[in-house]
Scaffold this active site. Structure first.
Site, PDB file in Angstrom:
ATOM      1  N   ILE A 147       0.498  -0.895  -0.142  1.00 53.80           N
ATOM      2  CA  ILE A 147      -0.063  -0.039  -0.352  1.00 53.80           C
ATOM      3  C   ILE A 147       0.777   1.349   0.152  1.00 53.80           C
ATOM      4  CG2 ILE A 147      -1.851   0.992   1.496  1.00 53.80           C
ATOM      5  CD1 ILE A 147      -3.327  -1.983   0.436  1.00 53.80           C
ATOM      6  N   HIS A 165      -0.283   3.698   9.695  1.00 48.40           N
ATOM      7  CA  HIS A 165      -0.633   2.825  10.435  1.00 48.40           C
ATOM      8  C   HIS A 165      -1.461   3.362  11.265  1.00 48.40           C
ATOM      9  CE1 HIS A 165       1.176  -1.076  12.785  1.00 48.40           C
ATOM     10  NE2 HIS A 165       0.877   0.403  13.524  1.00 48.40           N
ATOM     11  N   LYS A 205       8.137   1.660  15.425  1.00 49.19           N
ATOM     12  CA  LYS A 205       7.710   2.915  15.458  1.00 49.19           C
ATOM     13  C   LYS A 205       8.819   3.383  16.290  1.00 49.19           C
ATOM     14  CE  LYS A 205       3.922  -0.172  15.628  1.00 49.19           C
ATOM     15  NZ  LYS A 205       2.994  -1.328  16.730  1.00 49.19           N
ATOM     16  N   GLU A 242      -2.002  -7.318  11.026  1.00 52.08           N
ATOM     17  CA  GLU A 242      -1.795  -8.307  11.658  1.00 52.08           C
ATOM     18  C   GLU A 242      -2.758  -8.051  13.805  1.00 52.08           C
ATOM     19  OE1 GLU A 242       1.862  -9.043  13.854  1.00 52.08           O
ATOM     20  OE2 GLU A 242       2.501  -6.847  13.226  1.00 52.08           O
ATOM     21  N   ARG A 274      -0.377  -9.118  22.740  1.00 55.06           N
ATOM     22  CA  ARG A 274       0.429  -8.614  23.770  1.00 55.06           C
ATOM     23  C   ARG A 274       0.661  -7.316  24.946  1.00 55.06           C
ATOM     24  NH1 ARG A 274       3.520  -5.205  20.973  1.00 55.06           N
ATOM     25  NH2 ARG A 274       4.760  -6.252  19.503  1.00 55.06           N
ATOM     26  N   ARG A 284       9.703   7.747  21.484  1.00 54.50           N
ATOM     27  CA  ARG A 284      10.936   6.639  22.202  1.00 54.50           C
ATOM     28  C   ARG A 284      11.569   7.071  22.182  1.00 54.50           C
ATOM     29  NH1 ARG A 284       8.785   0.956  20.221  1.00 54.50           N
ATOM     30  NH2 ARG A 284       6.267   0.834  20.104  1.00 54.50           N
TER      31      ARG A 284
HETATM   32  P1  ADP Z   1       6.237  -6.456  12.680  1.00 50.69           P
HETATM   33  O1  ADP Z   1       4.865  -7.013  13.472  1.00 50.69           O
HETATM   34  O2  ADP Z   1       7.337  -6.773  11.757  1.00 50.69           O
HETATM   35  O3  ADP Z   1       5.940  -4.979  12.923  1.00 50.69           O
HETATM   36  P2  ADP Z   1       4.140  -5.788  11.041  1.00 50.69           P
HETATM   37  O4  ADP Z   1       3.155  -6.473   9.135  1.00 50.69           O
HETATM   38  O5  ADP Z   1       3.194  -4.568  11.532  1.00 50.69           O
HETATM   39  O6  ADP Z   1       5.678  -6.070  11.277  1.00 50.69           O
HETATM   40  O7  ADP Z   1       4.702  -4.412   9.235  1.00 50.69           O
HETATM   41  C1  ADP Z   1       5.207  -3.365   9.987  1.00 50.69           C
HETATM   42  C2  ADP Z   1       5.017  -2.246   9.176  1.00 50.69           C
HETATM   43  O8  ADP Z   1       5.533  -2.046   7.414  1.00 50.69           O
HETATM   44  C3  ADP Z   1       4.097  -1.654   9.345  1.00 50.69           C
HETATM   45  O9  ADP Z   1       3.465   0.172  10.269  1.00 50.69           O
HETATM   46  C4  ADP Z   1       4.257  -0.728   7.871  1.00 50.69           C
HETATM   47  O10 ADP Z   1       4.872   0.678   7.965  1.00 50.69           O
HETATM   48  C5  ADP Z   1       4.721  -2.348   7.038  1.00 50.69           C
HETATM   49  N1  ADP Z   1       3.914  -2.171   6.187  1.00 50.69           N
HETATM   50  C6  ADP Z   1       3.801  -4.203   6.305  1.00 50.69           C
HETATM   51  N2  ADP Z   1       2.878  -4.437   5.060  1.00 50.69           N
HETATM   52  C7  ADP Z   1       2.673  -3.307   4.834  1.00 50.69           C
HETATM   53  C8  ADP Z   1       2.137  -2.824   3.383  1.00 50.69           C
HETATM   54  N3  ADP Z   1       1.606  -4.184   2.847  1.00 50.69           N
HETATM   55  N4  ADP Z   1       1.546  -2.080   2.753  1.00 50.69           N
HETATM   56  C9  ADP Z   1       2.784  -1.351   3.267  1.00 50.69           C
HETATM   57  N5  ADP Z   1       3.363  -0.683   4.639  1.00 50.69           N
HETATM   58  C10 ADP Z   1       3.554  -1.957   5.266  1.00 50.69           C
END
Ligand code: ADP
Length: 454
Positions: free
Chosen positions: A203, A208, A237, A288, A292, A338
């Protein structure tokens, strides 16, 4: 209610949990690695047990040592905090079989959400919008090419067992997809012990946005609004805020309902966070679920007045959740910076070492969650988070002003931190307008670089 809890963690989150326990009248047991002997969590807990050497695998990930400590001290429950064993279904199962309450969801829920692919499918089935992409693990390059063709480039390869922003690869065409696939699989195997990867549509410039939920064992569940965590570097983050500057009441309701639907569909209990990507047309997609408490939970606490750690302990003890959705109001605005022991001026290079001088900010509307003190040695063994500075304001502009005031008071030396990064971010006009995506930090740093080159 429990009378004694072991905290299987260290650093600021161990302190946060000990403090909640003290206020609940619960005795605490700290565990620590040899190198953490002089840590505050060891000092503040009622009892403390050394569980091994400095490396996490010998100590904070050492399940037999932690369970032995729990048995020796006769605790009724273990709080895992975040990181380490917090999302390890095997650990939750062992706790269960030793008749120790794991303060968190069931091992089944942890396992399901820990497999991102399975989590996607399960949330899709529950009716949540998911990012278009694969419905099963990528078997080979033909498979990958087929999926990429059906969803269109750019795409992102992700590790099914991934976490911490690691193991993701963005691909813009067939060529980069093929070349990234093997590396992504190898990286996934090396980092997570599981080579499974899947593909999602990438995307462009999303935000987020995540929703905090909490559920008791009696099917009662509420959400506590959103956190905007778009300010990231390398998918990690750096600053989080609540509410999001782009989420209005209508969108909050839709996001909240989707999160509750997803959590209900798997019979979720305890705290959890459903992460979404929000595109520029306000479409959101499940990304996702984190099973926790999260690093950024304080911003939700400041705008809702709910103590998430206490609630988490109460529902784990079998108490009914007293919160009602209609009584949860978002009041004002909160943000968290942070502060990592990383040298912002030097490409965020780790900067461990002994703290000689430390002056922490204070004053109204500021909360500091930290485990450091003057004379404390920041170890290279664990993550680089040294403090969380959290501000509250009647509105976003006030929260930013208070944060700037607090960060300008913060003195720490000789170690280097991310404070200069935050000071720049908080005076950036686009950030002040709330106009940013997950690419913002990268763009801001590139822009500044250009300025310096001239
Ligand atoms: P993790 O569990 O390693 O933190 P996430 O699935 O939560 O991984 O993704 C972390 C970050 O990666 C998101 O906050 C976003 O910035 C980027 N991201 C993940 N998937 C996508 C996607 N399909 N398109 C654009 N950015 C993504």
């Amino acid at each position: 209610m429990f009378s004694k809890i072991l905290i299987a963690n260290r650093g600021e989150i161990a302190l946060r949990i000990i403090r909640a326990c003290k206020e609940l009248g619960i005795r605490t047991v700290a565990v620590y690695s040899e190198i953490d002997r002089n840590s505050l969590h060891v000092r503040l807990a009622d009892e403390a047990i050394c569980i091994g050497q400095a490396s996490s695998t010998s100590s904070y990930l050492n399940i037999p040592a932690i369970i032995s400590a729990a048995e020796i001290t006769d605790v009724e429950a273990i709080h895992p905090g975040y990181g380490f064993l917090a999302e390890n279904p095997h650990f939750a199962e062992i706790c269960e079989s030793c008749k120790i309450t794991f303060i968190g969801p069931t091992p089944e829920n942890i396992r399901l959400m820990g497999d991102k692919m399975a989590a996607r499918n399960s949330m899709h089935k529950a009716g949540l919008p998911i990012v278009p992409g694969s419905t099963s693990v990528i078997k080979n390059k033909e498979d990958a090419l087929k999926i990429a063709k059906s969803i269109g480039y750019p795409v992102i390869i992700k590790a099914a067992a991934g976490g911490g922003g690691k193991g993701m690869r963005i691909c813009h065409n067939d060529l980069t997809l093929i070349s990234n696939l093997m590396t992504a699989q190898a990286e996934a195997e090396a980092n997570f012990g599981n080579a499974n990867v899947y593909i999602e549509k990438y995307i462009e410039k999303p935000r987020h946005i995540e929703i905090q939920i909490i559920a008791d064992k009696f099917n009662h569940i509420v959400h506590l609004g959103e956190r905007d965590c778009s300010i990231q570097r390398r998918h990690q983050k750096l600053l989080e805020e609540s509410p999001s500057p782009v989420v209005d009441n209508k969108l909050r309701k839709r996001l909240g309902e989707a999160a509750l639907r997803g959590a209900r569909s798997v019979g979720y209990v305890n705290v959890g966070t459903i992460e979404f990507l929000l595109d520029s047309d306000n479409n959101f997609y499940f990304m996702e679920m984190n099973t926790r408490i999260q690093v950024e939970h304080p911003v939700t606490e400041l705008v809702t007045g709910v103590d998430l750690i206490k609630e988490q302990i109460r529902v784990a003890a079998g108490e009914k959740l007293r919160l009602q959705q209609e009584h949860i109001n978002i009041k004002g605005s909160a943000m968290e910076c942070r502060i990592n022991a990383e040298d912002f001026e030097n490409n965020f290079m780790p900067s461990p070492g002994k703290i000689e001088t430390l002056i922490l900010p204070g004053g109204p509307k500021i909360r500091i969650d930290t485990h450091i003190y003057s004379g404390y040695e920041i170890s290279p063994y664990y993550d680089s988070l040294v403090a969380k500075v959290i501000s509250w304001g009647e509105n976003r502009a006030d929260a930013i002003k208070t944060m700037l005031r607090a960060l300008s008071e913060f003195e720490i030396s000789p170690i280097k931190t991310t404070i200069p990064f935050h000071l720049r971010l908080l005076s950036n006009p686009l950030f002040l307008k709330g106009d940013f995506s997950t690419h913002f930090v990268q763009e801001m740093l590139k822009e500044e670089q250009k300025g310096e080159d001239v």
